[in-house]
Design a protein around this motif. Structure first.
Motif, PDB file in Angstrom:
ATOM      1  N   PRO A   1      51.287  20.764  18.399  1.00 30.88           N
ATOM      2  CA  PRO A   1      51.742  21.927  17.629  1.00 30.88           C
ATOM      3  C   PRO A   1      50.557  22.747  17.106  1.00 30.88           C
ATOM      4  CG  PRO A   1      52.842  19.908  16.866  1.00 30.88           C
ATOM      5  CD  PRO A   1      51.846  19.498  17.895  1.00 30.88           C
ATOM      6  N   GLU A   2      49.452  22.073  16.735  1.00 26.29           N
ATOM      7  CA  GLU A   2      48.295  22.799  16.189  1.00 26.29           C
ATOM      8  C   GLU A   2      47.681  23.694  17.261  1.00 26.29           C
ATOM      9  OE1 GLU A   2      48.500  19.341  16.019  1.00 26.29           O
ATOM     10  OE2 GLU A   2      49.508  19.523  14.066  1.00 26.29           O
ATOM     11  N   ALA A   3      47.461  23.104  18.439  1.00 23.78           N
ATOM     12  CA  ALA A   3      46.859  23.885  19.528  1.00 23.78           C
ATOM     13  C   ALA A   3      47.777  25.040  19.909  1.00 23.78           C
ATOM     14  CB  ALA A   3      46.610  22.978  20.737  1.00 23.78           C
ATOM     15  N   LEU A   4      49.072  24.797  19.856  1.00 17.89           N
ATOM     16  CA  LEU A   4      50.032  25.846  20.209  1.00 17.89           C
ATOM     17  C   LEU A   4      49.920  27.002  19.223  1.00 17.89           C
ATOM     18  CD1 LEU A   4      52.430  26.470  22.148  1.00 17.89           C
ATOM     19  CD2 LEU A   4      53.937  25.588  20.371  1.00 17.89           C
ATOM     20  N   LYS A   5      49.823  26.650  17.949  1.00 14.03           N
ATOM     21  CA  LYS A   5      49.725  27.679  16.908  1.00 14.03           C
ATOM     22  C   LYS A   5      48.451  28.501  17.081  1.00 14.03           C
ATOM     23  CE  LYS A   5      51.516  25.624  13.139  1.00 14.03           C
ATOM     24  NZ  LYS A   5      51.399  24.935  11.884  1.00 14.03           N
ATOM     25  N   ASP A   6      47.351  27.793  17.454  1.00 17.86           N
ATOM     26  CA  ASP A   6      46.053  28.469  17.587  1.00 17.86           C
ATOM     27  C   ASP A   6      46.055  29.511  18.687  1.00 17.86           C
ATOM     28  OD1 ASP A   6      45.025  27.122  15.572  1.00 17.86           O
ATOM     29  OD2 ASP A   6      43.814  25.692  16.767  1.00 17.86           O
ATOM     30  N   ASP A   7      46.670  29.203  19.822  1.00 18.50           N
ATOM     31  CA  ASP A   7      46.590  30.130  20.959  1.00 18.50           C
ATOM     32  C   ASP A   7      47.886  30.114  21.764  1.00 18.50           C
ATOM     33  OD1 ASP A   7      45.745  31.837  22.849  1.00 18.50           O
ATOM     34  OD2 ASP A   7      44.273  30.496  23.788  1.00 18.50           O
TER      35      ASP A   7
ATOM     36  N   ALA B   1      49.560  32.398  23.218  1.00 19.44           N
ATOM     37  CA  ALA B   1      49.664  33.234  24.422  1.00 19.44           C
ATOM     38  C   ALA B   1      49.122  32.517  25.651  1.00 19.44           C
ATOM     39  CB  ALA B   1      48.933  34.552  24.205  1.00 19.44           C
ATOM     40  N   ASN B   2      48.209  31.570  25.449  1.00 19.87           N
ATOM     41  CA  ASN B   2      47.642  30.877  26.603  1.00 19.87           C
ATOM     42  C   ASN B   2      48.171  29.458  26.790  1.00 19.87           C
ATOM     43  OD1 ASN B   2      45.896  32.811  27.788  1.00 19.87           O
ATOM     44  ND2 ASN B   2      44.704  32.701  25.893  1.00 19.87           N
ATOM     45  N   ALA B   3      49.134  29.066  25.967  1.00 18.57           N
ATOM     46  CA  ALA B   3      49.645  27.694  26.076  1.00 18.57           C
ATOM     47  C   ALA B   3      50.522  27.538  27.316  1.00 18.57           C
ATOM     48  CB  ALA B   3      50.445  27.350  24.832  1.00 18.57           C
ATOM     49  N   LEU B   4      50.452  26.367  27.909  1.00 13.51           N
ATOM     50  CA  LEU B   4      51.308  26.068  29.055  1.00 13.51           C
ATOM     51  C   LEU B   4      52.489  25.229  28.592  1.00 13.51           C
ATOM     52  CD1 LEU B   4      48.707  25.179  31.849  1.00 13.51           C
ATOM     53  CD2 LEU B   4      49.802  27.384  31.351  1.00 13.51           C
ATOM     54  N   SER B   5      53.553  25.271  29.379  1.00 13.33           N
ATOM     55  CA  SER B   5      54.734  24.489  29.025  1.00 13.33           C
ATOM     56  C   SER B   5      54.948  23.379  30.038  1.00 13.33           C
ATOM     57  CB  SER B   5      55.962  25.391  28.988  1.00 13.33           C
ATOM     58  OG  SER B   5      56.353  25.690  30.312  1.00 13.33           O
ATOM     59  N   ARG B   6      55.853  22.473  29.696  1.00  9.59           N
ATOM     60  CA  ARG B   6      56.180  21.372  30.605  1.00  9.59           C
ATOM     61  C   ARG B   6      57.423  21.734  31.430  1.00  9.59           C
ATOM     62  NH1 ARG B   6      55.916  15.853  27.313  1.00  9.59           N
ATOM     63  NH2 ARG B   6      55.909  15.019  29.430  1.00  9.59           N
ATOM     64  N   ALA B   7      57.437  22.984  31.905  1.00  9.67           N
ATOM     65  CA  ALA B   7      58.591  23.465  32.670  1.00  9.67           C
ATOM     66  C   ALA B   7      58.291  23.404  34.162  1.00  9.67           C
ATOM     67  CB  ALA B   7      58.920  24.897  32.267  1.00  9.67           C
ATOM     68  N   TYR B   8      59.355  23.376  34.935  1.00  5.81           N
ATOM     69  CA  TYR B   8      59.214  23.364  36.400  1.00  5.81           C
ATOM     70  C   TYR B   8      60.398  24.106  36.995  1.00  5.81           C
ATOM     71  CZ  TYR B   8      61.609  19.353  34.440  1.00  5.81           C
ATOM     72  OH  TYR B   8      62.381  18.575  33.636  1.00  5.81           O
ATOM     73  N   ASP B   9      60.144  24.816  38.076  1.00  6.80           N
ATOM     74  CA  ASP B   9      61.214  25.515  38.799  1.00  6.80           C
ATOM     75  C   ASP B   9      61.234  25.027  40.232  1.00  6.80           C
ATOM     76  OD1 ASP B   9      61.915  27.102  36.689  1.00  6.80           O
ATOM     77  OD2 ASP B   9      61.284  29.000  37.595  1.00  6.80           O
ATOM     78  N   MET B  10      62.413  24.834  40.763  1.00  3.82           N
ATOM     79  CA  MET B  10      62.511  24.570  42.197  1.00  3.82           C
ATOM     80  C   MET B  10      62.846  25.880  42.904  1.00  3.82           C
ATOM     81  SD  MET B  10      64.986  22.149  44.470  1.00  3.82           S
ATOM     82  CE  MET B  10      64.650  20.566  43.736  1.00  3.82           C
TER      83      MET B  10
ATOM     84  N   ARG C   1      60.041  23.478  15.074  1.00  6.35           N
ATOM     85  CA  ARG C   1      59.860  24.499  14.038  1.00  6.35           C
ATOM     86  C   ARG C   1      58.660  25.390  14.360  1.00  6.35           C
ATOM     87  NH1 ARG C   1      63.195  24.319   9.828  1.00  6.35           N
ATOM     88  NH2 ARG C   1      64.065  22.331   9.157  1.00  6.35           N
ATOM     89  N   THR C   2      57.600  24.780  14.904  1.00 12.97           N
ATOM     90  CA  THR C   2      56.410  25.566  15.263  1.00 12.97           C
ATOM     91  C   THR C   2      56.782  26.623  16.313  1.00 12.97           C
ATOM     92  OG1 THR C   2      55.088  23.583  14.925  1.00 12.97           O
ATOM     93  CG2 THR C   2      54.027  25.398  16.103  1.00 12.97           C
ATOM     94  N   VAL C   3      57.543  26.212  17.305  1.00 18.59           N
ATOM     95  CA  VAL C   3      57.921  27.175  18.351  1.00 18.59           C
ATOM     96  C   VAL C   3      58.773  28.287  17.759  1.00 18.59           C
ATOM     97  CG1 VAL C   3      59.277  27.458  20.473  1.00 18.59           C
ATOM     98  CG2 VAL C   3      57.684  25.540  20.261  1.00 18.59           C
ATOM     99  N   PHE C   4      59.745  27.930  16.923  1.00 24.14           N
ATOM    100  CA  PHE C   4      60.561  28.967  16.286  1.00 24.14           C
ATOM    101  C   PHE C   4      59.674  29.920  15.481  1.00 24.14           C
ATOM    102  CE2 PHE C   4      64.568  26.089  16.226  1.00 24.14           C
ATOM    103  CZ  PHE C   4      64.924  26.550  17.489  1.00 24.14           C
ATOM    104  N   ASP C   5      58.716  29.350  14.760  1.00 23.05           N
ATOM    105  CA  ASP C   5      57.782  30.161  13.967  1.00 23.05           C
ATOM    106  C   ASP C   5      57.074  31.187  14.827  1.00 23.05           C
ATOM    107  OD1 ASP C   5      58.009  29.356  11.461  1.00 23.05           O
ATOM    108  OD2 ASP C   5      56.073  28.268  11.334  1.00 23.05           O
ATOM    109  N   ILE C   6      56.525  30.704  15.942  1.00 22.23           N
ATOM    110  CA  ILE C   6      55.769  31.581  16.832  1.00 22.23           C
ATOM    111  C   ILE C   6      56.670  32.688  17.382  1.00 22.23           C
ATOM    112  CG2 ILE C   6      54.554  31.664  19.068  1.00 22.23           C
ATOM    113  CD1 ILE C   6      53.496  28.826  18.359  1.00 22.23           C
ATOM    114  N   LEU C   7      57.929  32.351  17.560  1.00 16.47           N
ATOM    115  CA  LEU C   7      58.868  33.346  18.090  1.00 16.47           C
ATOM    116  C   LEU C   7      59.389  34.272  17.003  1.00 16.47           C
ATOM    117  CD1 LEU C   7      60.901  31.054  20.505  1.00 16.47           C
ATOM    118  CD2 LEU C   7      59.232  32.818  21.130  1.00 16.47           C
TER     119      LEU C   7
END
Ligand code: ASP
Length: 593
Positions: free
Chosen positions: A458-464, A466-475, A496-502
């Motif tokens: 969550p800390e690294a996500l808050k810091d940056d 726009a450059n964070a990667l997610s654990r998502a995948y598309d087929m 909560r961190t993600v909601f905050d950022i949004l």
């Protein structure tokens, strides 16, 4: 009422008496003998009615196309010379003894084999007639087979089929909600689910471990391209899993499906990061059947004295990409103009090109309106894209997003126009998506949905963010996103961190997703899943052009059902019950209020 389907009759039944029920597909009067082609969902068979059987003959005589008949008769081989080996029932015919008219039919709005002569609206308005066409029956039969195979696979793997509510609260997947007013709670509304996302996560909190559902989803989108306001997902979720677990299981599912239903052996799916997909194909759902790639030429174009190229090449959010098309030098001026118009749809301001007529001749061997501006880098450029005589190189130079969209789409169009496909099926996984995308005002929104876990703390996500990667995948299959999913956030702080950022504050988060945040406190297991778009999957497997062709009762581009005339007006009593007063009185209902 019957012993056989029409389509089941064949030479193994010769001399047997059969009874079929079905529709008159075609009726021919051959001077004294009547031929009836009878159709049901299994196919068409030929019946012969002789004047000797007077009652049967009289009924066959008054029968017209689409009458519903029940016919009993004896199967016999067709006379030599009249057999039709291309038809499953083409070796035999049935000599009718009894013909019973079960129902008459008025002249249909179109003859089944002339459906191409009427517009799609006519077919949608009389969909029950359109669905009588063997082609439509085949597609819906395939759809049924696909759902069945998927269910069998998932049940075998220990997934439980659990239904989730349709009347619920908003589930954010990035579209507008369909709302349903509540009568018992005046002024309140249910939302139809955009997907079962939150419920399937709650089922994981409950401990069901493996869930699936073939679920209806509802999204009130501007109907771009090929979308439907209600569509079907194969929705999957599992606990105590990581990316590879979900990807392995669902890849096996799709592989087995292709094997069983189409007899197609798909190779293992390659995996590609989102960044690589964007760089090489300008798309997060690259069509790998097409052997064309975008090549980055930013570093070369930084050195040219041509603003159109050097500007984007030097800009942080710009890109100059080259797309080499082998053999493309034969494209005419007119064709190139058409492609220029095409990329304009995606916001490109032009389409620069170089035709490589004869490389050995240096600049003289090139033909291009722009090459004079880049003489200093042209040899490096030709080397970089490995240009050969007869090639054309197209360029996109703009904001990265525009270049990717425009040249990515051009790549797909050229692939189709020039029939460059190297294989029938090209599946892949796209991974390592960015967590968020930024709009022009710098606002972040989730690339998947806000319950997707980031790859960092969550800390690294808050810091940056726009450059964070997610654990998502598309087929992805043949340039279509078949399905997408992710490992989810199972920790309240992270959520909560993600909601905050949004920009979703505590109060709003509690109001909208309080039930999820609460649940995350009660021992939520690590979990993740994926959802496939069933309509698109069936469309691809059926070789259909639109998802409307594989949906029994689809809606139009403007989200209406032409057959039932939905959506429709409701009475003033109904509105009153719902505590709703329309701002504008419906035109037809002058008595409303
Ligand atoms: N709910 C997601 C969607 O509809 C799929 C998923 O993340 O499982 O796209």
């Amino acid at each position: 009422m019957r012993s056989h389907y029409c389509g089941q009759l064949n030479e193994t039944l010769v001399d047997q008496t059969v009874t079929v029920c079905g529709w008159v597909h075609r009726r021919r009067d051959h001077g004294g003998v009547i031929f009836l082609d009878m159709r049901d969902r299994d196919g068409v068979a030929q019946f012969v009615v002789d004047p000797d059987t007077a009652d049967a003959f009289a009924n066959a005589d008054r029968a017209r196309n689409e009458f519903v008949l029940r016919i009993t008769g004896r199967v016999r081989l067709r006379p030599e010379g009249t057999q039709n080996p291309n038809m499953p029932t083409g070796m035999i015919e049935v000599l009718a003894k009894d013909v019973e008219v079960l129902n008459t039919a008025v002249t249909p709005p179109f003859q089944l084999d002339e459906h191409g002569k009427v517009g799609e609206e006519v077919r949608l308005k009389h969909r029950y007639i359109d669905l009588r066409r063997p082609d439509m029956i085949d597609k819906l039969r395939l759809r049924s087979r696909i759902s069945h195979t998927v269910r069998a696979f998932l049940e075998n793997q220990g997934f439980l089929d659990i239904e989730t509510p349709v009347l619920t609260r908003a589930t954010p997947e990035g579209a507008r909600d369909y709302l349903v007013p509540s009568r018992t709670h005046a002024g309140n509304f249910f939302a139809l689910p955009q997907s079962p996302q939150l419920f399937k996560q709650l089922l994981m909190v409950a401990g069901f471990d493996r869930y699936y559902q073939i679920a209806k989803c509802f999204r009130d989108e501007d109907l771009r391209a090929d979308r439907q306001p209600e569509f079907t997902q194969i929705d999957i979720e599992a606990s105590f899993v990581e990316e590879n677990d979900i990807m392995d299981i669902t890849e096996s599912m799709i592989r087995q499906l292709f094997q069983e239903v189409l007899d197609v052996e798909l190779a293992a799916f390659p995996r590609m990061t989102w960044q690589e997909a964007m760089d090489r194909f300008g798309s997060d759902k690259p069509d790998l059947r097409i052997p064309l790639e975008l090549t980055n030429v930013d570093d070369l174009m930084q050195q040219v004295d041509f603003k159109v190229f050097s500007g984007p090449a030097n800009a942080a959010d710009g890109r100059v990409a080259a797309l080499k098309v082998p053999g493309g030098a034969s494209l005419s001026r007119k064709e190139i103009d058409e492609y220029t118009k095409f990329v304009g749809i995606y916001g490109a301001k032009g389409l620069a090109w170089i035709k490589v007529n004869e490389r050995a001749k240096g600049l003289d061997g090139l033909q291009s309106p722009i090459v004079k501006f880049m003489e200093n880098v042209v040899e490096d450029l030709l080397d970089r894209v490995d240009a050969k005589d007869g090639d054309i190189i197209f360029f996109g130079a703009d904001k990265t997003r525009i270049v990717n969209e425009a040249i990515g789409a051009l790549r797909v169009k050229l692939g189709a126009d020039l029939d460059l496909y190297t294989q029938d099926w090209a599946p892949l996984w796209v991974v390592d998506f960015p967590m968020f995308e930024e709009d022009d005002n710098g606002r972040l929104s989730p690339l998947h949905h806000p319950f997707t876990a980031p790859s960092c703390s969550p800390e690294a996500l808050k810091d940056d963010p726009a450059n964070a990667l997610s654990r998502a995948y598309d087929m992805v299959l043949n340039g279509t996103e078949l399905g997408g999913g992710s490992i989810r956030i199972h920790d309240q702080t992270m959520q909560r961190t993600v909601f905050d950022i949004l920009g979703i504050g505590q109060a709003e988060a509690q109001e909208k997703f309080g039930f999820l945040l609460d649940a995350l406190q009660y021992g939520a297991p690590p979990h993740g899943g994926l959802a496939f778009g069933l309509d698109r999957l069936v469309m691809l497997m059926a070789g259909a052009k639109t998802i409307r062709e594989v949906i029994a009762f689809p809606k139009t581009q403007s989200a209406a059902c032409l057959m039932t005339d939905a959506p429709g007006e409701v009475s003033s009593e109904q509105l009153k019950d719902l505590n709703i007063r329309l701002r504008q009185k419906a035109k037809a209902d002058t008595t409303a209020e």
